[in-house]
Design a protein around this motif. Structure first.
Motif, PDB file in Angstrom:
ATOM      1  N   ARG A 163       0.806  -1.212   0.000  1.00 53.61           N
ATOM      2  CA  ARG A 163       0.000   0.000   0.000  1.00 53.61           C
ATOM      3  C   ARG A 163       0.848   1.275   0.000  1.00 53.61           C
ATOM      4  NH1 ARG A 163      -4.417   0.138   4.542  1.00 53.61           N
ATOM      5  NH2 ARG A 163      -5.138   1.847   3.204  1.00 53.61           N
ATOM      6  N   ARG A 166       1.157   3.862  -3.067  1.00 52.00           N
ATOM      7  CA  ARG A 166      -0.060   4.608  -3.420  1.00 52.00           C
ATOM      8  C   ARG A 166      -0.434   5.643  -2.370  1.00 52.00           C
ATOM      9  NH1 ARG A 166      -6.079   2.079  -4.885  1.00 52.00           N
ATOM     10  NH2 ARG A 166      -6.999   4.065  -5.574  1.00 52.00           N
ATOM     11  N   TRP A 167      -0.190   5.333  -1.089  1.00 49.58           N
ATOM     12  CA  TRP A 167      -0.788   6.137  -0.032  1.00 49.58           C
ATOM     13  C   TRP A 167       0.202   6.872   0.862  1.00 49.58           C
ATOM     14  CZ3 TRP A 167      -5.409   6.965  -1.380  1.00 49.58           C
ATOM     15  CH2 TRP A 167      -6.214   5.970  -1.935  1.00 49.58           C
ATOM     16  N   LEU A 170      -0.248  10.744   0.852  1.00 53.14           N
ATOM     17  CA  LEU A 170      -1.485  11.146   1.514  1.00 53.14           C
ATOM     18  C   LEU A 170      -1.373  10.975   3.015  1.00 53.14           C
ATOM     19  CD1 LEU A 170      -4.453  12.019   1.513  1.00 53.14           C
ATOM     20  CD2 LEU A 170      -5.061   9.603   1.202  1.00 53.14           C
ATOM     21  N   MET A 222     -11.594  14.487   1.272  1.00 50.00           N
ATOM     22  CA  MET A 222     -11.019  13.501   0.361  1.00 50.00           C
ATOM     23  C   MET A 222     -11.959  13.143  -0.776  1.00 50.00           C
ATOM     24  SD  MET A 222      -9.079  10.847   2.968  1.00 50.00           S
ATOM     25  CE  MET A 222      -8.584   9.780   1.611  1.00 50.00           C
ATOM     26  N   GLY A 223     -13.256  13.228  -0.516  1.00 47.02           N
ATOM     27  CA  GLY A 223     -14.239  12.710  -1.453  1.00 47.02           C
ATOM     28  C   GLY A 223     -14.494  11.252  -1.157  1.00 47.02           C
ATOM     29  N   ASP A 225     -15.067   8.611  -3.006  1.00 48.53           N
ATOM     30  CA  ASP A 225     -14.372   7.591  -3.796  1.00 48.53           C
ATOM     31  C   ASP A 225     -12.941   7.389  -3.301  1.00 48.53           C
ATOM     32  OD1 ASP A 225     -16.634   7.245  -5.302  1.00 48.53           O
ATOM     33  OD2 ASP A 225     -15.920   8.413  -7.026  1.00 48.53           O
ATOM     34  N   ARG A 226     -12.236   8.483  -3.077  1.00 48.12           N
ATOM     35  CA  ARG A 226     -10.844   8.347  -2.630  1.00 48.12           C
ATOM     36  C   ARG A 226     -10.789   7.799  -1.209  1.00 48.12           C
ATOM     37  NH1 ARG A 226      -5.978  12.772  -2.023  1.00 48.12           N
ATOM     38  NH2 ARG A 226      -4.302  11.376  -2.706  1.00 48.12           N
ATOM     39  N   PHE A 227     -11.695   8.256  -0.353  1.00 42.83           N
ATOM     40  CA  PHE A 227     -11.743   7.739   1.010  1.00 42.83           C
ATOM     41  C   PHE A 227     -12.030   6.238   0.993  1.00 42.83           C
ATOM     42  CE2 PHE A 227     -13.958   6.754   5.009  1.00 42.83           C
ATOM     43  CZ  PHE A 227     -13.052   7.255   5.938  1.00 42.83           C
ATOM     44  N   THR A 228     -12.942   5.802   0.138  1.00 39.10           N
ATOM     45  CA  THR A 228     -13.285   4.381   0.040  1.00 39.10           C
ATOM     46  C   THR A 228     -12.070   3.566  -0.376  1.00 39.10           C
ATOM     47  OG1 THR A 228     -15.579   4.921  -0.527  1.00 39.10           O
ATOM     48  CG2 THR A 228     -14.813   2.695  -1.057  1.00 39.10           C
ATOM     49  N   ALA A 229     -11.322   4.061  -1.340  1.00 38.91           N
ATOM     50  CA  ALA A 229     -10.116   3.348  -1.761  1.00 38.91           C
ATOM     51  C   ALA A 229      -9.091   3.309  -0.637  1.00 38.91           C
ATOM     52  CB  ALA A 229      -9.520   4.023  -2.997  1.00 38.91           C
ATOM     53  N   TRP A 230      -8.968   4.414   0.098  1.00 44.34           N
ATOM     54  CA  TRP A 230      -7.984   4.518   1.187  1.00 44.34           C
ATOM     55  C   TRP A 230      -8.253   3.516   2.298  1.00 44.34           C
ATOM     56  CZ3 TRP A 230      -8.264   7.747   5.988  1.00 44.34           C
ATOM     57  CH2 TRP A 230      -7.003   7.918   6.589  1.00 44.34           C
TER      58      TRP A 230
END
Length: 247
Positions: A163, A166-167, A170, A222-223, A225-230
């Protein structure tokens, strides 16, 4: 290694032991939901009400925030299908100063009553390095060593090494993690490495969104969609053999 939703049932009866409301959902919300969907028993323990978890203590004095977070956690667990929850009643930010022997004895009692096949908690690093997280990890590890049934598993929440690319930027920008955190775990050392399916991830986000005092601003920034991916991955590792003590 457990990597698929259908394998979560292999964890049997699950007991999660955490420090503050929202720890359980961030680190194991999807796993708990999948376990409940498969018919497994899931029990959650929370050490504190998280009454200091605000940047605005005037708007949210401790007594008011504690009440709000208790309500939020109840709704969160309802969304995940978890109906068994226990508070330990320790003060937020004071777990490291609490009586270790008392906390361990109380968790031994919970373990003896629940008889879990799998206990979930923080690793010694506490994910974010928070002293409450680290104290709860130490309490749980000691109680597990003393009271767990033969064959039960203790699993520490962790971040999968995969992970990081990607993260990491952030995570650094959010200010949640101190320097050097989160500590990641390579794939070959993971016992559980779930990438949540879209439906389960959305359910986890609804559960986290129910804890609005903690997540509302972050989700908005974050929105969805991005929060869900996170939050869409959940990973756990076995402790090293020397970590489980029976003191």
């Amino acid at each position: 290694m457990i990597e698929r939703a259908c394998d979560v049932a292999d964890l049997g009866v699950i007991l999660g032991i955490w420090a503050h409301p929202d720890d359980e959902a961030y680190l194991s919300g999807g796993l708990m939901a999948l376990a409940r969907d498969s018919g497994s028993r899931v029990v959650c323990v929370t050490a504190t009400c998280g009454e200091l978890g605000t940047g605005d203590p005037v708007e949210w004095p401790p007594h008011r925030l504690a009440a709000a977070r208790a309500r939020e956690l109840a709704r969160c667990l309802e969304i995940l299908g978890v109906g068994e929850h226990h508070w330990l009643g320790y003060r937020d930010g004071q777990c490291a100063q609490a009586s270790r022997s008392d906390a361990v004895a109380r968790l031994c009692d919970v373990i003896e009553r629940v008889r879990p096949d799998t206990v979930l908690t923080f690793g010694p690093d506490g994910i974010t390095g928070h002293p409450d997280h680290q104290a709860v990890s130490a309490w749980t590890t000691a109680a597990f060593g003393r009271a767990a049934s033969t064959g039960a598993r203790l699993l520490y929440a962790t971040f999968a090494e995969r992970r990081a690319p990607r993260w990491s930027a952030l995570n650094e920008s959010l200010g949640i993690f101190p320097p050097g955190y989160p500590i990641t775990t390579p794939a070959h050392l993971l016992a559980v490495d779930l990438v949540l399916d879209a439906e389960t991830a959305a359910r986890k986000v609804r559960a986290l969104a129910a804890q609005e005092t903690q997540t509302g601003e972050l989700i908005a920034a974050m929105g969805v969609d991005r929060f869900t991916a996170w939050v869409g991955d959940e990973s756990f590792a076995e402790p090293r053999p020397t970590a489980v003590r029976t003191e």
